[in-house]
Design an enzyme around this catalytic site. Structure first.
Site, PDB file in Angstrom:
ATOM      1  CG  LEU A  45      -0.155 -38.553 -13.094  1.00  9.16           C
ATOM      2  CD1 LEU A  45       0.894 -38.185 -14.135  1.00  9.16           C
ATOM      3  CD2 LEU A  45      -0.352 -37.395 -12.111  1.00  9.16           C
ATOM      4  CB  THR A  73      -8.236 -37.189  -9.181  1.00  6.72           C
ATOM      5  OG1 THR A  73      -7.300 -38.273  -9.226  1.00  6.72           O
ATOM      6  CG2 THR A  73      -9.241 -37.343 -10.310  1.00  6.72           C
ATOM      7  CD1 TRP A  75      -6.233 -42.426  -4.864  1.00  2.10           C
ATOM      8  CD2 TRP A  75      -6.101 -42.485  -7.098  1.00  2.10           C
ATOM      9  NE1 TRP A  75      -5.883 -43.710  -5.217  1.00  2.10           N
ATOM     10  CE2 TRP A  75      -5.796 -43.775  -6.582  1.00  2.10           C
ATOM     11  CE3 TRP A  75      -6.097 -42.283  -8.467  1.00  2.10           C
ATOM     12  CZ2 TRP A  75      -5.474 -44.844  -7.408  1.00  2.10           C
ATOM     13  CZ3 TRP A  75      -5.784 -43.351  -9.282  1.00  2.10           C
ATOM     14  CH2 TRP A  75      -5.475 -44.613  -8.768  1.00  2.10           C
ATOM     15  CD  GLU A  76      -5.143 -39.803 -12.242  1.00  2.00           C
ATOM     16  OE1 GLU A  76      -4.817 -40.710 -13.027  1.00  2.00           O
ATOM     17  OE2 GLU A  76      -5.681 -38.741 -12.596  1.00  2.00           O
ATOM     18  CG  LEU A  77      -2.164 -34.119  -8.867  1.00  2.00           C
ATOM     19  CD1 LEU A  77      -2.769 -32.774  -8.521  1.00  2.00           C
ATOM     20  CD2 LEU A  77      -0.988 -33.943  -9.811  1.00  2.00           C
TER      21      LEU A  77
END
Length: 500
Positions: A45, A73, A75-77
């Site tokens: 993402l 994850t 972290w990505e969101l």
């Protein structure tokens, strides 16, 4: 950057939501990128968002059950929230089939970011996005929409093209000085006060660049046959519209259109210019205003009724001044009877008696009329005489053509100054006012060579060079200059050399 906005989305959402959303944004004149940003299992993402932002001004991320099923994850969101530049929101989430508890379960920070929802309807989603993607009164957005409405598709507003228009072309066209591009018109707003006015002026500058490039490439001048000028007006976006607001400038650039029957829809505007008190119809003379301050420009370009609604700045500067006081040049010495002219020089071809101007004035205006911003001087005096004596001028009414040829003899200084400063057989003989030498084969051959060179510059066949050179002598052009004597011609040579 290549796009206004990218849409990052799950492939499952394309048909029912993303494709219609993209289509509606495109209808709002936004450049949308979404086909290559479909998110599939295994994609990153963060990498997808970074790739989109590298190509676009804004990013839209469609949050849906299918989107969350990709097992991103935290972290990505959470990284979506951090995609800001100097506090400006550049990534906009859109909720599609999800609620706030759904978003909270996957990413609490993401739930606090403003996001329109598909439940509101796609039209409301588009309006919410436009308030971010296309802010009201953004001058570049105004400029782009102005161009799009006129059939021009400009690049995205962050493209370097726009900055080139603003930083280079805009100032040059507003105050061109000596490097005057062809077919220049005033900006719609002389002193823009709002983002909308500045945006319209930016769009005008972009259009003006197109017009100038077209007219320079196709050599559209006062010598061009009217049908080619008509074609230019039909082809170039916004040109007829702008020319209709400034008929005095149109008459300056294309006097052939002022002839009865050749107006191409501008007959009413040209008829209004026949008013002897309309300063828009007069050329600026050497003794006239030469500075390019807004006040000086406004004093010449008094707006007529057709343009007052669009160029309020000109009107406000000129407000309170009577039109009669604005007829800047008193050109009695340029008329046939020493009285005031019956109209301005720029519209004289339309007047039954050519505005009462004498032939010399008609010729001088034909070659090099100018106003406070623009000039008609695209060709030398000699080139214009060669053209008048050639078959290319057959489109011109015979009466007007005769008057201009007569005027070219009366105003001998113009073409003579282009020869006497140079050491050529014809120039030397002319400077010495030596009639016998002027009739030698060597000089006649040199004149023919000069005529052929002029025809080449005019993109005409040299086949007429011999006949035109002979007619140049027989019509009395050379005699008119020789009668001034060697002393006068030597002074012309000195003056011409100093100017160079």
């Amino acid at each position: 950057m290549l796009y206004d906005v990218f849409i990052s989305h799950a492939s499952e959402d394309k048909e029912d939501f993303v494709r219609p959303l993209a289509a509606m944004l495109i209808e709002q004149h936004l450049d949308v990128w979404y086909d290559e940003l479909v998110l599939r299992p295994g994609d990153s993402l963060r990498e997808s968002i970074d790739r989109g932002l590298a190509q676009s001004r804004f990013g839209v991320v469609v949050l849906s059950p299918a989107f969350f099923s990709k097992n991103w994850t935290n972290w990505e969101l959470n990284g979506l929230v951090a995609r800001q530049t100097a506090g400006e929101q550049v990534v906009v989430p859109v909720w599609h089939g999800v609620t706030k508890p759904d978003v909270l379960a996957f990413s609490p920070p993401l739930a606090d970011v403003f996001a329109p929802t598909s439940e509101q309807g796609i039209e409301e989603v588009v309006q919410s996005l436009l308030r971010i993607l296309k802010p009201i009164e953004s001058q570049l957005i105004v400029a782009r929409d102005y161009l799009v409405k006129r059939g021009v598709t400009p690049p995205v507003v962050t493209d370097q093209w726009w900055f080139d228009i603003i930083e280079q072309e805009g100032p040059r066209l507003r105050a061109p000085g000596q490097n005057v591009p062809t077919w220049i018109f005033p900006p719609p707003f002389l002193t823009p006060q709002t983002p909308r006015e500045r945006g319209i002026n930016i769009a005008w500058a972009a259009l003006q660049v197109r017009w100038s490039q077209h007219t320079e490439a196709d050599r559209i001048t006062q010598l061009t046959a009217p049908e080619y000028v008509h074609k230019l007006l039909d082809q170039e976006p916004g040109l007829s519209e702008h020319a209709g607001s400034y008929p005095g400038f149109l008459a300056l650039h294309a006097p052939q259109l002022t002839l009865p029957g050749l107006e191409h829809g501008f007959s009413s505007a040209f008829d209004a210019l026949l008013d002897v008190n309309d300063a828009n119809a007069y050329r600026v003379r050497p003794e006239g205003p030469s500075d390019q301050t807004p006040e000086a420009i406004a004093s010449v370009l008094y707006p007529g009724p057709r343009i007052r609604a669009t160029v309020g700045n000109f009107e406000s500067m000129a407000r309170g001044r009577s039109k009669a006081k604005q007829v800047i040049p008193h050109a009695e010495r340029s008329t046939t009877n020493g009285r005031a002219p019956l109209c301005g020089e720029l519209i004289a071809w339309r007047h039954p008696s050519f505005g009462n101007y004498n032939s010399a004035e008609l010729f001088v205006s034909f070659v090099g009329a100018r106003n406070i911003l623009a000039s008609r001087m695209c060709h030398s005096y000699f080139q214009c005489i060669v053209w008048l004596l050639s078959s290319a001028s057959n489109w011109m009414p015979k009466k007007l053509r005769r008057r201009l040829i007569q005027g070219s003899k009366m105003y001998w200084y113009g073409w003579a100054s282009e020869f006497v400063a140079f050491r050529t057989p014809f120039g030397d003989a002319l400077r010495q006012a030596d009639q016998r030498q002027l009739e030698t084969r060597k000089v006649l051959y040199d004149l023919k060579r000069q005529v052929a060179a002029a025809l080449h510059e005019l993109h005409q066949s040299p086949r007429e060079a011999k006949l035109i050179a002979e007619e140049f002598f027989e019509n009395g052009h050379v005699d008119a200059a020789v009668k001034q004597g060697a002393g006068a011609l030597t002074m012309v040579a000195v003056s011409s050399s100093l100017r160079r």
